[in-house]
Design an enzyme around this catalytic site. Structure first.
Site, short mmCIF file in Angstrom:
data_model
loop_
_atom_site.label_atom_id
_atom_site.label_comp_id
_atom_site.label_asym_id
_atom_site.label_seq_id
_atom_site.Cartn_x
_atom_site.Cartn_y
_atom_site.Cartn_z
N HIS A 19 0.82 -1.21 0.00
CA HIS A 19 0.00 0.00 0.00
C HIS A 19 0.85 1.26 0.00
O HIS A 19 0.43 2.29 -0.54
CB HIS A 19 -0.95 -0.03 1.19
CG HIS A 19 -1.99 -1.09 1.06
ND1 HIS A 19 -2.64 -1.65 2.14
CD2 HIS A 19 -2.51 -1.72 -0.04
CE1 HIS A 19 -3.50 -2.56 1.72
NE2 HIS A 19 -3.44 -2.62 0.40
N HIS A 42 -7.25 -8.55 -7.74
CA HIS A 42 -7.64 -9.36 -6.59
C HIS A 42 -7.98 -8.41 -5.45
O HIS A 42 -7.20 -8.20 -4.52
CB HIS A 42 -6.51 -10.32 -6.19
CG HIS A 42 -6.18 -11.32 -7.25
ND1 HIS A 42 -5.44 -11.01 -8.37
CD2 HIS A 42 -6.51 -12.64 -7.36
CE1 HIS A 42 -5.32 -12.10 -9.12
NE2 HIS A 42 -5.96 -13.08 -8.55
N SER A 100 -6.69 -2.41 -0.74
CA SER A 100 -6.24 -1.63 -1.90
C SER A 100 -7.38 -0.90 -2.61
O SER A 100 -7.21 0.28 -2.99
CB SER A 100 -5.46 -2.51 -2.87
OG SER A 100 -6.19 -3.64 -3.25
N GLU A 118 -13.10 -9.51 -7.91
CA GLU A 118 -13.09 -10.41 -6.75
C GLU A 118 -13.99 -11.61 -7.04
O GLU A 118 -15.06 -11.46 -7.63
CB GLU A 118 -13.55 -9.68 -5.50
CG GLU A 118 -13.53 -10.51 -4.23
CD GLU A 118 -12.19 -11.16 -3.97
OE1 GLU A 118 -12.17 -12.38 -3.73
OE2 GLU A 118 -11.15 -10.44 -4.02
N ASP A 143 -12.74 -13.13 -12.69
CA ASP A 143 -11.30 -13.38 -12.56
C ASP A 143 -10.55 -12.16 -13.10
O ASP A 143 -10.63 -11.84 -14.29
CB ASP A 143 -10.96 -14.64 -13.37
CG ASP A 143 -9.49 -15.01 -13.30
OD1 ASP A 143 -8.67 -14.18 -12.84
OD2 ASP A 143 -9.15 -16.12 -13.71
N GLY A 144 -9.83 -11.49 -12.23
CA GLY A 144 -9.11 -10.30 -12.65
C GLY A 144 -8.07 -10.57 -13.72
O GLY A 144 -7.82 -9.71 -14.58
N ASP A 164 -2.23 -8.77 -7.33
CA ASP A 164 -1.95 -9.17 -5.95
C ASP A 164 -2.71 -10.46 -5.62
O ASP A 164 -3.58 -10.47 -4.75
CB ASP A 164 -2.37 -8.04 -4.99
CG ASP A 164 -2.23 -8.41 -3.54
OD1 ASP A 164 -1.38 -9.26 -3.23
OD2 ASP A 164 -3.00 -7.88 -2.71
#
Length: 283
Positions: A19, A42, A100, A118, A143-144, A164
């Site tokens: 972060h 994510h 995030s 997510e 799905d990112g 991430d």
């Protein structure tokens, strides 16, 4: 598939590094008026209570953000990160930490946008509720890793991709590498930030070098690899020793700031004499 829950780890040393870098990247993007798109592959739940049952199980945040929350000798970038945490948490006692997507949302301007991905149903519901009133944020049950074809390049040709994954599946390592290649092939100017766990597993140890090799000829502004080691290796190959933030096309000021911040973070959060922060860069 849904075993990982970030609530157990929120605010730990890995969150601090991730972060801290994220805030500095957003500060840089905000220096120009033209809008940008952020993709968080994510995203998680977006917010975490440090008084929750999950946070109390391991109390990882005490050796992470808990070590720096009341420090007064903060490097500039660390202070900027903690300012964002305080803006989310409220003044006084540290009770909550932003994930995030919440940090990104706080720093977005009206012309910017966030696409948060997510797949965990509980975290997705929490994130949707958290972001419901923010028109610049789109939450996706998806799905990112699979989003890049639709999301890159953005119309403004300015963007940040945050990758991430939990790395609980061995395939996360290969998919991260493939996603970075795809992002830069589609959008060579994209700022890409990848969080990597520092583990004794071979895949984790090899990923930073594999990323360096992968971005050669694709990254217009090179790369930075920020590594923070706070814990010693444990017997049997278990335990998170630290983490990396690998940044492609970094702002020209980021390296100078991280060179000051990483040793400070190692001193502040290190749990053994070998704790260290290091920075490598390349083209």
């Amino acid at each position: 598939m849904f075993a990982y829950r970030h609530a157990f780890h929120a605010g730990n040393h890995a969150d601090v590094l991730k972060h801290l870098v994220l805030v500095q990247l957003l500060q840089h993007l905000n220096q120009k008026e033209k809008g940008y798109r952020v993709i968080d592959t994510h995203a998680g739940a977006g917010a975490y209570s440090l008084r929750s049952e999950e946070a109390h199980k391991k109390l990882e945040w005490l050796d992470g953000i808990g070590k720096i929350w009341e420090r007064k000798d903060l490097p500039k970038g660390v202070a900027a990160y903690l300012d964002q945490v305080e803006a989310f948490n409220g003044p006084g006692v540290l009770k909550n930490v932003p994930g995030s997507p919440s940090l990104i949302r706080q720093m977005l301007r009206p012309q910017d946008e966030l696409h948060a991905y997510e797949v965990h149903p509980t975290d997705l519901r929490a994130l949707e509720k958290l972001m419901a009133e923010h028109k610049s944020v789109k939450v996706h049950l998806s799905d990112g890793f699979a989003s890049l074809k639709a999301m890159l390049p953005p119309p403004t040709r300015r963007g940040l991709l945050l990758i991430d994954p939990p790395y609980e599946l061995k395939t996360d390592y290969a998919r991260t590498l493939a996603a970075v290649r795809e992002a830069l092939t589609r959008f060579p100017d994209c700022v890409v930030a990848v969080w990597i766990p520092q583990l004794q597993l071979l895949d984790a140890q090899q990923l930073p070098q594999r990323l360096r090799n992968a971005v050669k000829g694709l990254a217009k502004k090179g790369w930075l690899d920020a590594q923070l080691t706070v814990n010693p290796a444990q017997g049997g190959g278990f335990g998170l020793m630290g983490s990396h933030m690998f940044v492609v096309n970094p702002p020209h000021t980021l390296g100078t700031m991280l060179a000051e911040e990483l040793p400070w973070l190692a001193q502040a959060m290190g749990q053994f004499e070998g704790a260290k922060g290091s920075l490598q860069a390349g083209n």
